[in-house]
Design a protein around this motif. Structure first.
Motif, PDB file in Angstrom:
ATOM      1  N   MET A 819       1.950 -93.368  -8.682  1.00  0.00           N
ATOM      2  CA  MET A 819       1.167 -94.298  -9.495  1.00  0.00           C
ATOM      3  C   MET A 819      -0.300 -94.169  -9.124  1.00  0.00           C
ATOM      4  SD  MET A 819       3.524 -95.484 -11.331  1.00  0.00           S
ATOM      5  CE  MET A 819       2.748 -96.836 -12.205  1.00  0.00           C
ATOM      6  N   THR A 820      -0.888 -93.072  -9.549  1.00  0.00           N
ATOM      7  CA  THR A 820      -2.289 -92.800  -9.262  1.00  0.00           C
ATOM      8  C   THR A 820      -3.077 -92.780 -10.564  1.00  0.00           C
ATOM      9  OG1 THR A 820      -1.856 -90.422  -9.359  1.00  0.00           O
ATOM     10  CG2 THR A 820      -1.785 -91.479  -7.188  1.00  0.00           C
ATOM     11  N   ASN A 821      -4.388 -92.891 -10.428  1.00  0.00           N
ATOM     12  CA  ASN A 821      -5.274 -92.858 -11.587  1.00  0.00           C
ATOM     13  C   ASN A 821      -5.843 -91.462 -11.758  1.00  0.00           C
ATOM     14  OD1 ASN A 821      -5.063 -95.728 -12.016  1.00  0.00           O
ATOM     15  ND2 ASN A 821      -6.448 -96.007 -10.275  1.00  0.00           N
ATOM     16  N   SER A 822      -5.617 -90.882 -12.910  1.00  0.00           N
ATOM     17  CA  SER A 822      -6.106 -89.535 -13.185  1.00  0.00           C
ATOM     18  C   SER A 822      -7.521 -89.579 -13.740  1.00  0.00           C
ATOM     19  CB  SER A 822      -5.183 -88.840 -14.198  1.00  0.00           C
ATOM     20  OG  SER A 822      -3.859 -88.828 -13.737  1.00  0.00           O
ATOM     21  N   HIS A 823      -8.170 -88.431 -13.671  1.00  0.00           N
ATOM     22  CA  HIS A 823      -9.477 -88.325 -14.314  1.00  0.00           C
ATOM     23  C   HIS A 823      -9.303 -88.432 -15.822  1.00  0.00           C
ATOM     24  CE1 HIS A 823     -11.537 -87.230 -10.613  1.00  0.00           C
ATOM     25  NE2 HIS A 823     -10.578 -86.350 -10.358  1.00  0.00           N
ATOM     26  N   LEU A 824     -10.231 -89.114 -16.448  1.00  0.00           N
ATOM     27  CA  LEU A 824     -10.150 -89.248 -17.906  1.00  0.00           C
ATOM     28  C   LEU A 824     -10.310 -87.874 -18.541  1.00  0.00           C
ATOM     29  CD1 LEU A 824     -12.270 -92.468 -18.549  1.00  0.00           C
ATOM     30  CD2 LEU A 824      -9.792 -92.239 -18.513  1.00  0.00           C
ATOM     31  N   PRO A 825      -9.478 -87.558 -19.508  1.00  0.00           N
ATOM     32  CA  PRO A 825      -9.559 -86.237 -20.147  1.00  0.00           C
ATOM     33  C   PRO A 825     -10.908 -86.048 -20.828  1.00  0.00           C
ATOM     34  CG  PRO A 825      -7.508 -87.351 -20.722  1.00  0.00           C
ATOM     35  CD  PRO A 825      -8.374 -88.365 -20.064  1.00  0.00           C
ATOM     36  N   SER A 826     -11.374 -84.822 -20.797  1.00  0.00           N
ATOM     37  CA  SER A 826     -12.634 -84.518 -21.467  1.00  0.00           C
ATOM     38  C   SER A 826     -12.396 -84.384 -22.967  1.00  0.00           C
ATOM     39  CB  SER A 826     -13.219 -83.222 -20.921  1.00  0.00           C
ATOM     40  OG  SER A 826     -12.294 -82.150 -21.127  1.00  0.00           O
ATOM     41  N   PRO A 827     -13.417 -84.613 -23.796  1.00  0.00           N
ATOM     42  CA  PRO A 827     -13.245 -84.448 -25.252  1.00  0.00           C
ATOM     43  C   PRO A 827     -12.752 -83.044 -25.601  1.00  0.00           C
ATOM     44  CG  PRO A 827     -15.313 -85.547 -24.766  1.00  0.00           C
ATOM     45  CD  PRO A 827     -14.756 -85.100 -23.447  1.00  0.00           C
ATOM     46  N   GLY A 828     -11.779 -82.983 -26.467  1.00  0.00           N
ATOM     47  CA  GLY A 828     -11.180 -81.699 -26.844  1.00  0.00           C
ATOM     48  C   GLY A 828      -9.924 -81.364 -26.083  1.00  0.00           C
ATOM     49  N   SER A 829      -9.586 -82.147 -25.054  1.00  0.00           N
ATOM     50  CA  SER A 829      -8.376 -81.880 -24.285  1.00  0.00           C
ATOM     51  C   SER A 829      -7.144 -82.150 -25.141  1.00  0.00           C
ATOM     52  CB  SER A 829      -8.341 -82.764 -23.033  1.00  0.00           C
ATOM     53  OG  SER A 829      -9.480 -82.534 -22.231  1.00  0.00           O
ATOM     54  N   LYS A 830      -6.114 -81.328 -24.929  1.00  0.00           N
ATOM     55  CA  LYS A 830      -4.858 -81.456 -25.660  1.00  0.00           C
ATOM     56  C   LYS A 830      -3.744 -81.733 -24.652  1.00  0.00           C
ATOM     57  CE  LYS A 830      -6.837 -80.541 -29.548  1.00  0.00           C
ATOM     58  NZ  LYS A 830      -7.026 -81.599 -30.565  1.00  0.00           N
ATOM     59  N   LEU A 831      -3.351 -82.994 -24.580  1.00  0.00           N
ATOM     60  CA  LEU A 831      -2.319 -83.393 -23.637  1.00  0.00           C
ATOM     61  C   LEU A 831      -0.998 -83.666 -24.320  1.00  0.00           C
ATOM     62  CD1 LEU A 831      -4.360 -85.849 -21.409  1.00  0.00           C
ATOM     63  CD2 LEU A 831      -4.059 -83.393 -21.130  1.00  0.00           C
ATOM     64  N   TYR A 832      -1.051 -84.322 -25.463  1.00  0.00           N
ATOM     65  CA  TYR A 832       0.172 -84.785 -26.120  1.00  0.00           C
ATOM     66  C   TYR A 832       0.454 -84.074 -27.439  1.00  0.00           C
ATOM     67  CZ  TYR A 832      -0.918 -88.559 -22.896  1.00  0.00           C
ATOM     68  OH  TYR A 832      -1.224 -89.278 -21.776  1.00  0.00           O
ATOM     69  N   THR A 833      -0.471 -83.258 -27.910  1.00  0.00           N
ATOM     70  CA  THR A 833      -0.283 -82.586 -29.207  1.00  0.00           C
ATOM     71  C   THR A 833      -0.401 -81.079 -29.081  1.00  0.00           C
ATOM     72  OG1 THR A 833      -2.638 -82.809 -29.731  1.00  0.00           O
ATOM     73  CG2 THR A 833      -1.171 -84.572 -30.465  1.00  0.00           C
ATOM     74  N   ARG A 834      -0.186 -80.531 -27.844  1.00  0.00           N
ATOM     75  CA  ARG A 834      -0.376 -79.091 -27.638  1.00  0.00           C
ATOM     76  C   ARG A 834       0.557 -78.271 -28.498  1.00  0.00           C
ATOM     77  NH1 ARG A 834      -2.456 -75.792 -24.091  1.00  0.00           N
ATOM     78  NH2 ARG A 834      -3.145 -77.478 -22.730  1.00  0.00           N
ATOM     79  N   GLU A 835       1.820 -78.642 -28.574  1.00  0.00           N
ATOM     80  CA  GLU A 835       2.800 -77.837 -29.296  1.00  0.00           C
ATOM     81  C   GLU A 835       2.456 -77.752 -30.771  1.00  0.00           C
ATOM     82  OE1 GLU A 835       6.879 -78.605 -28.937  1.00  0.00           O
ATOM     83  OE2 GLU A 835       7.000 -78.028 -26.855  1.00  0.00           O
ATOM     84  N   SER A 836       2.089 -78.897 -31.357  1.00  0.00           N
ATOM     85  CA  SER A 836       1.758 -78.874 -32.776  1.00  0.00           C
ATOM     86  C   SER A 836       0.520 -78.041 -33.018  1.00  0.00           C
ATOM     87  CB  SER A 836       1.551 -80.307 -33.293  1.00  0.00           C
ATOM     88  OG  SER A 836       0.504 -80.942 -32.565  1.00  0.00           O
ATOM     89  N   GLN A 837      -0.459 -78.068 -32.091  1.00  0.00           N
ATOM     90  CA  GLN A 837      -1.665 -77.272 -32.248  1.00  0.00           C
ATOM     91  C   GLN A 837      -1.351 -75.794 -32.109  1.00  0.00           C
ATOM     92  OE1 GLN A 837      -4.628 -78.173 -33.110  1.00  0.00           O
ATOM     93  NE2 GLN A 837      -4.265 -80.383 -33.182  1.00  0.00           N
ATOM     94  N   ALA A 838      -0.468 -75.475 -31.195  1.00  0.00           N
ATOM     95  CA  ALA A 838      -0.127 -74.074 -31.007  1.00  0.00           C
ATOM     96  C   ALA A 838       0.591 -73.527 -32.219  1.00  0.00           C
ATOM     97  CB  ALA A 838       0.732 -73.910 -29.756  1.00  0.00           C
ATOM     98  N   GLU A 839       1.463 -74.337 -32.801  1.00  0.00           N
ATOM     99  CA  GLU A 839       2.181 -73.882 -33.988  1.00  0.00           C
ATOM    100  C   GLU A 839       1.236 -73.690 -35.163  1.00  0.00           C
ATOM    101  OE1 GLU A 839       5.088 -76.810 -34.638  1.00  0.00           O
ATOM    102  OE2 GLU A 839       6.300 -76.280 -32.882  1.00  0.00           O
TER     103      GLU A 839
END
Length: 971
Positions: A819-839
């Motif tokens: 339960m740690t705090n991650s760095h906020l993703p930078s604009p343009g990062s693909k964390l949850y939609t990578r598969e759809s973008q790759a397709e």
């Protein structure tokens, strides 16, 4: 007074002066009557007749048998029936006093027709011919029926011989015209009365004054009222002098006209004449100065009165205090209290109640507590005072304090009434204090009071906030059994309880019962409950349809309604519709609530719209209309993690809890959801801890000898993942401490009728939690055959986990989920939609971006892997230090792999970590490992991959057309 419409009734001697002016009293004494006893009976009867003519209230309970019988016979007489026959049996046995009682009863009923018929009959009879008193009563009865019967009033008056007319009959006729706002005719009658040689009485002047004072179209000039007042003061008869009724009439007229100077003049004249003001007098004076905007002068007048020995009574100070409270002048109201004490007038409980209510409406609850402590030293609090406190603290969100005050009330010996119990039950309902609500209900029944629908509504609401659905439904049925019919608020309370848990089928059944059985139609709150039930139950099409039905029913949506539809769009993942709904919400209110902002932030995060998310965060942080928005935005960005700043976060969370459980549940769900999807697991855990501290989600963690469970069915998707993560870490600690294992560990994702349907596995919370559990602890958890709303882990699997932890040789691992705090993703990062973008062929990123995205993705989606810092140190570490760090990371990962029983050896694990460090997609690697492994079937891996890529998606139905692209539907 008999015929004066004023707020104050004069003394009995005043009525005597009206009925028998001084001249007539002398004639009565000269009459040779049998005895003075009969003369006294006549006087009393005439006084009662005059009082009845004024108030129109008859006394049925004190009449003789003959009078009651006559009233019954006349009441049952048909329109053309004979009055003579009704009086045959009582002929010569009824006196004029008895007939006056009959007229009083008919006056109370407004039955002027029977009164007039009886009067005509009496005129034709010698034994009961009406005298002036009966004429006055009949004129009063007719005058109350409106202007249409004034001609008949005149007719009755003229039927009285001129020599028999006195001030009583004239005053009755004047009062008839005055009551119908005909002040000019009333003044003409007064002049006619004087010209006929009949001396007016004080009641006559008061009647004319009241008629002129009430005139509005056009209003009578105040100088004319003063002229009548001067005429009354200089009347040659010493018995005609302005009295309390006169001054109150003039003060009321001055108050309506905002004539403060004239009010002060009347007060001084009143005191010089020896007439003491009463409550109405002071209230009119205060209103006059308040209308003129000069309330401070009233306090000076009171001080002058106290200095001259005419200290106003507590009601005077109370009226002034209430005037200050109406304009929100708290300091002036308190100053009145202090002046009251300085003038030697002890404050009453009503005085303190006004200030307590004022402090409460302004949210100054510390002032309420301090003033109440002062009150207890000066005057004992009464039931009304406690009722004010219950309402003030209940509206302010201090629900437990309401219960404590109720117990203090009982210990003090102050007896509660049904309003008291209702206020306490309402507070318990809003605060979810179901145990206290039950105790109050028991007290109501023990004291012999019948619980009202409002009291039961509080109990149902309290049980609903504790997710005790069966108990709430039993209480709902119990109130119908005792004859306390549920109101629409009761139905809405029960439906809201079901809505919080997503029990949409139960909510539909309740509203169907309300409409069909109770014939009560849904209101706006009913539709809001339905929308929330459909959203929590993932029936998003039905949520939007319920909103459309609400608009068709011509209910104007408020902020709560628009937030419900926004929630449906955000869960469905439709960005354009969500933005339109959010803009509509912005156009309605000054600043949308934190709930609405968190919904949009979660939507942007799940769709990797980080630029939009940060713009919205900046909008929250820079808004000047709400400090709460600024604090929450800064907390999400990680600016308030230290203990000193976190106190500001706790203050904001405390304020949200004061809004009641209904708001708090939605607030914490939205906040936990956005913290999870932003990767802020540590902050989410702290927020969840605060929610549990406030008594929210009491069903969340329950441990018995047989079951360790986590119930997340009332939580958002992100909130459920936070709660499951915390629960898994608690599970790790228990397994590590070698506690006695239960028969199973269970995660409740659904309750109600949906537990019986297999389609529930495809609903968002169930799908995401199941995938998360299996990603975290391999295939330890599964759905049982006996319940589709629970995900369980049997004792045998718990033993395997315990053995794996024991074999880790005391490795420094905080739990199953970091339960740690991650760095906020930078604009343009693909964390949850990578598969759809790759397709779609849109995943052409640079090596640096790919490395950053993979590092973040492994942190967000695979909680067991420790986050790696993406920030380069100021100086390069020596090669030996880097090698040592890599070895420690590999050792830690291998130990966790053994705990989770993944079946990976050390060499394979090192290859997978190296591929991840070189930019390989962790999700793709995970899917490949599952495919090659014999421990999990390919279908499970596919399901897990789909969930990780789109956590809130639900499989589309080929039978129905959904309003949303994601295919949400009702099974």
């Amino acid at each position: 007074m008999a015929l004066v419409s004023t707020t104050v009734v004069a003394s009995p001697s005043y009525h005597y002066d009206l009925l028998f002016p001084p001249g007539r009293r002398r004639r009565l004494r000269c009459c040779r009557q049998p005895s003075s006893r009969f003369r006294g009976m006549v006087v009393v009867a005439a006084a009662r007749a005059a009082a009845a003519a004024e108030t129109g209230v008859g006394g049925g309970g004190g009449n003789s048998y003959e009078v009651e019988s006559l009233i019954d016979r006349l009441s049952n007489l048909p329109p053309r029936g004979s009055i003579a026959r009704c009086l045959e049996t009582a002929r010569h046995r009824l006196t004029l006093q008895d007939f006056a009682a009959v007229y009083r009863e008919f006056s109370r009923r407004g039955d002027w027709q029977r009164s007039l018929r009886l009067f005509k009959y009496m005129q034709r009879q010698s034994w009961c011919r009406p005298d002036e008193h009966i004429h006055a009563i009949v004129i009063g009865v007719l005058g109350r029926q409106g202007p249409a019967l004034l001609d008949k009033c005149l007719e009755v008056f003229h039927e009285l011989p001129a020599e028999s007319r006195s001030a009583l009959s004239y005053t009755s006729l004047i009062a008839a015209y005055a009551r119908n706002a005909l002040h000019e005719e009333a003044r003409e009658l007064l002049a006619q009365m004087k010209s006929s040689g009949v001396a007016p009485t004080a009641a006559t002047y008061n009647t004319v004054l009241a008629a002129c004072a009430r005139a509005t179209d056009p209003p009578v000039p105040f100088d004319m009222l003063l002229g009548l007042f001067a005429e009354m003061r200089h009347d040659p008869s010493p018995s005609v002098r302005p009295d309390l009724t006169t001054y109150n009439t003039l003060l009321a007229a001055a108050s309506v006209r905002a004539l403060s100077d004239q009010s002060e003049m009347l007060l001084r004249t009143m005191l010089e004449a020896g007439v003491l003001p009463d409550t109405a007098s002071y209230r009119h004076i205060v209103d006059a100065f308040a209308s003129a905007g000069y309330l401070s002068r009233v306090a000076e007048l009171f001080a002058e009165m106290a200095a001259t020995g005419h200290t106003p009574d507590p009601s005077a100070y109370l009226g002034l205090m209430e005037a200050h409270t109406r304009v929100g002048a708290t300091a002036d109201a308190v100053a009145v209290l202090r002046q009251m004490q300085a003038d030697g007038c002890p404050p009453t409980a009503a005085t303190y109640r006004v200030l307590l209510d004022l402090y409460g409406r302004q949210g100054r609850f510390d002032g309420v507590r301090e003033l109440f402590r002062e009150m207890r030293t000066a005057v004992p609090p009464d039931t009304a005072t406690y009722n004010v406190l219950f309402r003030v603290f209940g509206d302010g969100g201090f629900f437990k304090e309401v219960v404590e005050l109720f117990q203090d009330m009982l210990h003090s010996g102050v007896e509660p009434d049904i309003d008291t119990c209702e206020n306490v039950m309402v507070a318990c309902g809003r605060g979810g204090l179901h145990e206290d609500a039950r105790e109050v209900l028991d007290y109501i029944t023990q004291e012999g009071m019948v619980p009202t629908a409002k009291a039961y509504t509080g109990l149902v609401e309290a049980l609903g906030h504790a997710a005790m659905y069966e108990e709430a439904y039993v209480a709902f049925n119990m109130m119908t059994e005792i004859g306390s019919l549920p109101t629409i608020e009761t139905y809405n309370a029960l439906a809201n309880a079901f809505a919080k848990g997503g029990l949409f089928q139960e909510a539909e059944a309740i509203f169907s019962r309300m409409t069909n059985n109770a014939a009560i139609q849904k209101d706006k709150d009913s539709f809001d409950a339905l929308i929330e039930a459909y959203c929590q139950g993932a029936q998003l099409d039905d949520a939007v349809k319920a909103y459309m039905e609400m608009r068709k029913s011509r209910f104007n949506p408020d902020e709560r309604s628009l937030e419900g539809v926004l929630n449906a769009y955000c869960i469905a993942g439709v960005i354009d519709e969500s933005k339109e709904q959010f803009e509509e919400l912005q156009s309605m209110v000054t600043v949308p609530s934190i709930i609405a902002y968190c919904m949009m932030l979660s939507l942007y995060a799940r769709n990797d719209r980080w630029t939009d998310a940060y713009d919205l965060l900046e909008e929250m942080k820079t808004t000047r209309a709400s400090n709460t928005h600024q604090v929450i935005a800064s907390m999400i960005k990680g600016e308030y993690d230290d203990d000193s700043n976190w106190q500001m976060v706790e203050y904001v969370l405390d304020n949200s809890n004061l809004e009641g459980c209904d708001y708090s549940l939605r607030f914490f769900n939205a906040l936990l959801d956005v913290l999870w999807w932003f990767g802020q697991k540590g902050r989410a855990a702290r927020v969840l801890e605060q929610a549990l501290k406030y008594g929210l989600f009491p069903e969340l963690f329950r441990d018995t000898k047989l079951v360790w469970s986590a119930d997340v069915h009332r939580m958002s998707v992100g909130g459920a993942l936070v709660a499951v993560s915390v629960w898994l870490n608690k599970l790790y600690d228990r397994l590590k401490e070698d506690e006695n294992l239960p028969q199973l560990a269970s995660v409740v994702v659904l309750r109600g009728q949906m537990e019986k349907s297999t389609i529930t596995r495809g609903l968002p919370i169930a799908k995401v939690v199941y995938s998360f559990l299996n990603d975290t602890l391999s295939s330890s958890f599964h759905y049982p055959k006996w319940n589709k709303g629970r995900i369980i882990c049997l004792k045998s699997q718990l033993k395997k986990l315990q053995s794996a932890i024991d074999s880790s040789n005391g490795a420094a691992i905080s739990g199953f989920v970091h339960m740690t705090n991650s760095h906020l993703p930078s604009p343009g990062s693909k964390l949850y939609t990578r598969e759809s973008q790759a397709e779609n062929g849109a995943a052409h990123l640079t090596d640096d971006t790919l490395l950053e995205d993979d590092t973040l993705a492994s942190t967000y989606l695979y909680p067991l892997r420790r986050p790696e810092s993406t920030t380069a140190p100021a100086e390069m570490e020596p090669e030996s230090a880097a090698a040592r760090q890599a070895k420690e990371s590999l050792d830690l990962a291998f130990q966790m792999s053994q705990i989770l029983d993944t079946g990976l050896d050390r060499h394979t694990l090192s290859l997978l970590m190296a591929l991840c460090d070189r930019g390989a997609n962790p999700e793709a690697l995970a899917a490949l490992v599952r495919e090659l492994s014999s421990a999990a079937p390919p279908t499970a891996a596919a399901a897990a991959t789909t969930t990780a890529s789109n956590p809130t998606a639900v499989a589309p139905s080929p039978k129905t057309t959904s309003l949303f692209p994601s295919g949400f539907r009702q099974p």
